[in-house]
Design a protein around this motif. Sequence first.
Motif, mmCIF file in Angstrom:
data_model
loop_
_atom_site.group_PDB
_atom_site.id
_atom_site.type_symbol
_atom_site.label_atom_id
_atom_site.label_comp_id
_atom_site.label_asym_id
_atom_site.label_seq_id
_atom_site.Cartn_x
_atom_site.Cartn_y
_atom_site.Cartn_z
ATOM 1 N N CYS A 213 0.859 -1.184 0.000
ATOM 2 C CA CYS A 213 0.000 0.000 0.000
ATOM 3 C C CYS A 213 0.901 1.243 0.000
ATOM 4 O O CYS A 213 1.656 1.468 0.956
ATOM 5 C CB CYS A 213 -0.916 0.005 1.225
ATOM 6 S SG CYS A 213 -2.048 1.413 1.271
ATOM 7 N N ALA A 214 0.827 2.001 -1.059
ATOM 8 C CA ALA A 214 1.606 3.237 -1.140
ATOM 9 C C ALA A 214 0.951 4.315 -0.283
ATOM 10 O O ALA A 214 -0.232 4.237 0.057
ATOM 11 C CB ALA A 214 1.708 3.690 -2.590
ATOM 12 N N GLY A 215 1.733 5.315 0.031
ATOM 13 C CA GLY A 215 1.212 6.396 0.867
ATOM 14 C C GLY A 215 0.274 7.318 0.112
ATOM 15 O O GLY A 215 0.408 7.532 -1.100
ATOM 16 N N SER A 216 -0.698 7.843 0.819
ATOM 17 C CA SER A 216 -1.625 8.816 0.221
ATOM 18 C C SER A 216 -0.996 10.210 0.246
ATOM 19 O O SER A 216 -0.172 10.529 1.117
ATOM 20 C CB SER A 216 -2.947 8.835 0.990
ATOM 21 O OG SER A 216 -3.595 7.578 0.916
ATOM 22 N N GLY A 217 -1.403 11.035 -0.709
ATOM 23 C CA GLY A 217 -0.896 12.402 -0.728
ATOM 24 C C GLY A 217 -1.532 13.245 0.366
ATOM 25 O O GLY A 217 -2.680 13.020 0.775
ATOM 26 N N GLY A 218 -0.784 14.235 0.846
ATOM 27 C CA GLY A 218 -1.318 15.139 1.871
ATOM 28 C C GLY A 218 -2.325 16.105 1.270
ATOM 29 O O GLY A 218 -2.263 16.449 0.078
ATOM 30 N N ASP A 219 -3.269 16.566 2.074
ATOM 31 C CA ASP A 219 -4.308 17.484 1.611
ATOM 32 C C ASP A 219 -3.761 18.896 1.437
ATOM 33 O O ASP A 219 -2.824 19.324 2.140
ATOM 34 C CB ASP A 219 -5.471 17.521 2.603
ATOM 35 C CG ASP A 219 -6.195 16.190 2.685
ATOM 36 O OD1 ASP A 219 -6.129 15.421 1.699
ATOM 37 O OD2 ASP A 219 -6.817 15.918 3.732
ATOM 38 N N GLY A 220 -4.347 19.608 0.478
ATOM 39 C CA GLY A 220 -4.022 21.030 0.342
ATOM 40 C C GLY A 220 -4.597 21.834 1.505
ATOM 41 O O GLY A 220 -5.601 21.443 2.116
ATOM 42 N N CYS A 221 -3.973 22.955 1.784
ATOM 43 C CA CYS A 221 -4.365 23.755 2.960
ATOM 44 C C CYS A 221 -5.221 24.956 2.556
ATOM 45 O O CYS A 221 -4.966 25.612 1.533
ATOM 46 C CB CYS A 221 -3.105 24.229 3.680
ATOM 47 S SG CYS A 221 -3.419 25.316 5.087
ATOM 48 N N LEU A 222 -6.221 25.210 3.370
ATOM 49 C CA LEU A 222 -7.047 26.411 3.217
ATOM 50 C C LEU A 222 -6.590 27.414 4.276
ATOM 51 O O LEU A 222 -6.802 27.193 5.472
ATOM 52 C CB LEU A 222 -8.527 26.069 3.396
ATOM 53 C CG LEU A 222 -9.504 27.246 3.365
ATOM 54 C CD1 LEU A 222 -9.464 27.954 2.014
ATOM 55 C CD2 LEU A 222 -10.915 26.775 3.680
ATOM 56 N N SER A 223 -5.939 28.469 3.836
ATOM 57 C CA SER A 223 -5.383 29.427 4.795
ATOM 58 C C SER A 223 -5.303 30.807 4.155
ATOM 59 O O SER A 223 -5.162 30.935 2.926
ATOM 60 C CB SER A 223 -3.981 28.979 5.230
ATOM 61 O OG SER A 223 -3.357 29.955 6.039
ATOM 62 N N PHE A 224 -5.411 31.837 4.996
ATOM 63 C CA PHE A 224 -5.276 33.214 4.532
ATOM 64 C C PHE A 224 -4.237 33.915 5.389
ATOM 65 O O PHE A 224 -4.134 33.679 6.600
ATOM 66 C CB PHE A 224 -6.615 33.946 4.617
ATOM 67 C CG PHE A 224 -7.647 33.417 3.652
ATOM 68 C CD1 PHE A 224 -7.709 33.922 2.363
ATOM 69 C CD2 PHE A 224 -8.527 32.419 4.036
ATOM 70 C CE1 PHE A 224 -8.654 33.434 1.465
ATOM 71 C CE2 PHE A 224 -9.472 31.937 3.147
ATOM 72 C CZ PHE A 224 -9.538 32.426 1.849
ATOM 73 N N ARG A 225 -3.504 34.784 4.723
ATOM 74 C CA ARG A 225 -2.465 35.530 5.436
ATOM 75 C C ARG A 225 -3.111 36.541 6.371
ATOM 76 O O ARG A 225 -3.916 37.372 5.941
ATOM 77 C CB ARG A 225 -1.577 36.239 4.405
ATOM 78 C CG ARG A 225 -0.394 36.953 5.012
ATOM 79 C CD ARG A 225 0.444 37.601 3.915
ATOM 80 N NE ARG A 225 1.590 38.294 4.463
ATOM 81 C CZ ARG A 225 2.415 39.051 3.742
ATOM 82 N NH1 ARG A 225 2.178 39.199 2.434
ATOM 83 N NH2 ARG A 225 3.436 39.656 4.306
ATOM 84 N N GLY B 29 0.259 8.508 -3.778
ATOM 85 C CA GLY B 29 -0.730 9.465 -4.275
ATOM 86 C C GLY B 29 -0.137 10.859 -4.424
ATOM 87 O O GLY B 29 0.770 11.249 -3.672
ATOM 88 N N ARG B 30 -0.637 11.609 -5.371
ATOM 89 C CA ARG B 30 -0.157 12.984 -5.564
ATOM 90 C C ARG B 30 -0.631 13.851 -4.401
ATOM 91 O O ARG B 30 -1.657 13.589 -3.770
ATOM 92 C CB ARG B 30 -0.680 13.543 -6.880
ATOM 93 C CG ARG B 30 -2.188 13.555 -6.953
ATOM 94 C CD ARG B 30 -2.698 14.424 -8.089
ATOM 95 N NE ARG B 30 -4.163 14.351 -8.196
ATOM 96 C CZ ARG B 30 -4.994 14.939 -7.353
ATOM 97 N NH1 ARG B 30 -4.535 15.641 -6.343
ATOM 98 N NH2 ARG B 30 -6.312 14.828 -7.516
ATOM 99 N N GLY B 31 0.121 14.885 -4.150
ATOM 100 C CA GLY B 31 -0.247 15.806 -3.085
ATOM 101 C C GLY B 31 -1.424 16.685 -3.476
ATOM 102 O O GLY B 31 -1.657 16.960 -4.663
ATOM 103 N N GLY B 32 -2.191 17.112 -2.493
ATOM 104 C CA GLY B 32 -3.328 17.996 -2.731
ATOM 105 C C GLY B 32 -2.881 19.410 -3.087
ATOM 106 O O GLY B 32 -1.693 19.739 -3.065
#
Length: 341
Positions: A12-24, A121-124
């Motif tokens: 089982c390969a690793g899953s990609g990390g989720d993209g982040c929702l953030s504001f400066r 998996g590709r990263g988010g």
Amino acid sequence: MKFIDEAIIEVCAGSGGDGCLSFRREKFVPRGGPDGGDGGRGGDVVLVTDGGINSLAQFRYKTKFSAVNGQGGAGQNRTGASGAACRIRVPAGTLVFDADTKERITDLDRSDIMFVVAQGGRGGVGNKRFRSSTNRTPRRTVPGAPGDSRTLRLELQVLADVGLLGLPNAGKSTFLRAVSQARPKVADYPFTTLHPELGVVDVNTDSSFVIADVPGLIKGAATGVGLGVRFLNHLRRTRLLLHIVEVDSDTSNDPVEDIQAVERELAEFDPELADRPRWLVLNKVDLIPDDEAENILQTLVESLGWTSPSFAISGITGKGCRGVMLEIQRWLTQPSRSTKQ
């Protein structure tokens, strides 16, 4: 170590990390905008061939392998770390199949090969990526993709130049001990060889080759009788077969029938392997007078219509073994030599 030539494993390969929702959000920066970073890529599962391993015994207890997941992105445009790969060491000569579809994935026929059997998996994607002139505050992100998961069947076929073939107690293990540093078990009862044995033959300081000994064949082996047919797969990579035949004036066995019996089992198991170049080696000639051994060998050659090289040797005393090894070395070094006749 127990010899194991087949194994079923789950990877089982690793899953990609989720993209982040953030504001400066900083003092004196009233319109900082999005700064969510991307997720890291998941780790791959990689098979690595290792010349120091000679069986699949390491998969006897551990059969599940997983790579590390990628980390999620973070604010300030920080990308998550990629997951570490999972490297699985296997012996050279391992065939890899998809256990579900039966499809052959790859043939790891050399040392130091690296092959990815499950991709991470590709990263988010973070919300920073979606900023545009018309969308200054995007709240959209993309989660990481899951890694590949699959069930694999590993099948080991040992790497050897020459394979030994014959009935039980024909003296194959004794012959291997006589020509190499290998020390397989030798006894006066059938099936002392329970798994393939490899021996390196040093012809001179810069020439050598590998011989493989497998359990002896008996009548009905191709249909599952005995042990030898299970290990005939290990002879498929060899370039030359030595058909070892026992000769003893005290036995009632007919060498011609013994040879033909092995030929039938070999042809039923794999016609291509039956067509492999095969030399006849009459063993245990120390038990009979020299002139009688030569007569028996000549009779065998004439009765079988044998056209390949034939030899009379004694594995226990070493008589004739050196000559056979020199002939094999000359045969193997011919540039036009292939695995088929």
